[in-house]
Scaffold this active site. Structure first.
Site: not given
Ligand code: GLU
Ligand code: ZN
Length: 490
Positions: A253-255
């Protein structure tokens, strides 16, 4: 029967690594088996629909050089390929299921459903529709519907037994029917289908043979199988792809960093690198081979080389692939690909002048080996096209020396510049070695201040090549400026 596969994105967000992986696997499977690759736009969720997301689908696959055989812009005999243009088909089939007793009208309004949920929560019961309308007599339901009462259509999930299907990669997946979302909505009150209904109807009528999609869709599998059965249709073959994780074992994910293709494209990743690396997320040819072109994958891809285990997305590895494909580019090709990145940083004009084009082509060899993504070229080449970035006297002074010494090194280096451009790199290197001995210091202490003076940075492409690209006049002027700065500090 020839293979027909589809990529079925919902245009609600940007194309990301996971979606592109699904698309590529379907595309390569179609190519390698002489089949058909279809793009279908699942745009029935009008609230989350985003025109830019649709454009992003086109842009992403144009950039990757992936074409679909059927779908938007391509046409085909199974269209339309936008679900929003197929709503009549969904409506008819939902009503057909009601007629055959497999589905029913539900008149529960938002208020009743809310109260039901509240009661369930209060009693600590499982959440889900309580099948309130399942037993309304057909005549009564028909009458209420004709009176204009709003309704949805729900599928009757069997109360007992279980539903299973075979997944090509995972094996048998079986679920107790009581664990399936009780009587899911197929047709919403606005006449639009839910994902499940539209997806199943389209896969059937588009004669999809294999459904390859992310593992997060597995929970929908049993419900879809029940729908196929309710219609009396055969199910396609399922093949749910392994998850793509970040290095911490969580879903990518963006994390973890960039995940959208727009970001990779903007940073200067090559489509060749993305295709190669993403294709190895859950697929491998053998234990050793890593490098695959699009054309390779179009012939080599097979389902039996898919891996069951989750794939880990490794940003450094992608960077390595990118560096590889940058080095593979011919100089002229790489120069062309760099132009927009250099224009964005105002390093090149628009249009690019003949002089700029020539200098750029000559600059390629000094950056090609170390360039990991196109976006990094601006920082490496700025000093060639523009003034060197600013630096301080401090930057000019090598460790364990002082301003007076650095000044002396630079003044001596400047005298060597008088003949530098007529000599070879070997001769120049010998001359600087000799100079450093004469000055009683390390070679690096002579070259260091020179590098900062000419390139504005302590790390730069190879110094002698850089000096040649900057040219005699500008090199002398830059050394002069550095001498001025050091004189003030000394
Ligand atoms: N529209 C779904 C998605 O966005 C399609 C899932 C499927 O392939 O069935 O991924
Ligand atoms: Zn109801």
């Amino acid at each position: 029967m020839s293979v027909r596969v589809r990529y079925a994105p919902s245009p609600t967000g940007l194309q990301h690594i996971g979606g592109v992986r699904t698309a590529l696997f379907n595309y390569f499977f179609a190519r390698a088996s002489g089949g058909t690759f279809i793009l279908r736009i699942e745009d029935t969720d009008r609230e989350r629909y985003d025109q830019r997301a649709l454009q992003d689908i086109y842009d992403t696959f144009d950039w990757l050089g992936i074409r679909w055989d059927e779908g938007p812009r391509a046409g085909g005999n199974y269209g339309p390929y936008f679900q929003s243009e197929r709503t009549r088909l969904y409506r008819e089939h939902a009503h057909r299921l009601v007629d055959s007793g497999r589905a029913y009208y539900c008149f529960c309004g938002a208020e009743r459903l809310e109260k039901m949920r509240g009661d369930q929560a209060a009693k600590g019961e499982a959440q889900g529709y309580d099948r309130h309308c399942r037993n309304i007599l057909p005549e009564e339901a028909q009458a209420r519907k004709e009176k204009g009462e709003p309704f949805v259509i729900r599928l009757k999930i069997p109360l007992e037994g279980s539903t299973g299907f075979h997944d090509r990669l995972i094996g048998t997946i079986e679920r107790a029917n009581r664990d399936i979302n009780p009587d899911p909505v197929l047709l919403k009150s606005d006449g639009f289908p839910t994902y499940h209904l539209a997806n199943v109807i389209d896969d059937h009528f588009m004669e999809i043979t294999h459904i390859m999609r992310a593992q997060e869709w597995i929970p929908s599998g049993p419900l879809h199988v029940l729908l196929y059965r309710a219609f009396g249709w055969e199910t396609p073959e399922y093949c749910h792809l392994p998850m793509v994780m970040g290095e911490d074992g969580q879903k990518l994910s963006k994390r973890h960093g960039s995940t959208s293709l727009v970001e990779f494209r903007g940073g200067g990743y090559l489509p060749e690198a993305i295709i190669n690396y993403v294709s190895l997320l859950g697929w491998s040819y053998d234990d050793s081979r890593q490098i695959f072109s699009r054309a390779d994958l179009e012939t080599l891809f097979t389902l039996d080389k898919l891996n069951k285990a989750a794939a880990v997305f490794d940003y450094r590895k992608l960077e390595w692939f990118n560096g590889h494909y940058i080095r593979e580019c011919a100089d002229g090709d790489l120069a062309k690909r760099l132009v927009p990145f250099l224009q964005k940083e105002n390093i090149l004009g628009d249009p690019v002048s003949a002089g700029e084009e020539k200098t750029l082509l000559e600059s390629i060899p000094i950056i090609k080996e170390r360039l990991r993504f196109l976006g990094a070229a601006a920082g490496l080449l700025r000093f060639i096209f523009k003034d060197a970035p600013d630096y301080t006297a401090e930057d000019l002074i090598p460790k364990k020396t002082g301003a007076a010494e650095a000044l002396r090194f630079l003044e001596e280096a400047k005298t060597l510049m008088a003949v530098f451009f007529e000599k070879t790199d070997e001769e120049n290197e010998a001359a600087f070695r000799e100079l450093s001995q004469k000055l009683g210091t390390r070679l690096g202490n002579v070259l260091g201040p020179l590098r900062v003076a000419v390139t504005g940075s302590k790390v730069s492409p190879p110094l002698f090549e850089s000096i040649r690209l900057v040219g005699k006049e500008r090199t002398l002027a830059r050394i002069g400026k550095a001498i001025g700065i050091l004189s003030q500090a000394a």
